[in-house]
Design an enzyme around this catalytic site. Sequence first.
Site, short mmCIF file in Angstrom:
data_model
loop_
_atom_site.label_atom_id
_atom_site.label_comp_id
_atom_site.label_asym_id
_atom_site.label_seq_id
_atom_site.Cartn_x
_atom_site.Cartn_y
_atom_site.Cartn_z
N PRO A 194 0.81 -1.22 0.00
CA PRO A 194 0.00 0.00 0.00
C PRO A 194 0.85 1.28 0.00
O PRO A 194 2.03 1.26 0.33
CB PRO A 194 -0.79 -0.11 1.31
CG PRO A 194 0.10 -0.92 2.20
CD PRO A 194 0.82 -1.88 1.30
N CYS A 195 0.21 2.38 -0.36
CA CYS A 195 0.83 3.70 -0.25
C CYS A 195 0.78 4.12 1.22
O CYS A 195 -0.19 3.80 1.90
CB CYS A 195 0.06 4.73 -1.08
SG CYS A 195 0.24 4.50 -2.85
N PRO A 196 1.74 4.82 1.74
CA PRO A 196 2.97 5.29 1.10
C PRO A 196 4.15 4.32 1.27
O PRO A 196 5.26 4.68 0.94
CB PRO A 196 3.26 6.59 1.84
CG PRO A 196 2.82 6.31 3.25
CD PRO A 196 1.60 5.40 3.09
#
Length: 79
Positions: A17-19
Amino acid sequence: MNLPTSDTLLLDLRGTPCPINFVRTKLKLEQMSPGSLLEVWLDPGEPIEQVPDSLTMEGYHVENIDDRQGFFSLKVRRS
């Protein structure tokens, strides 16, 4: 599927996932020699929308974004 050439490192961040994917990409680039090329595999959606722009803002050169089936291949060079 084209695999990276021998002088290109691969970082498979599909499912990350981001970040976190940006942080891992940046850390890997910082470990590499100047001028080295890193190929990063990213998921569609937020990862491919955010990571290239974030890397550019950090001063890295995004050379290519390739839409593969189900993921994106991002090639970024360490300056």
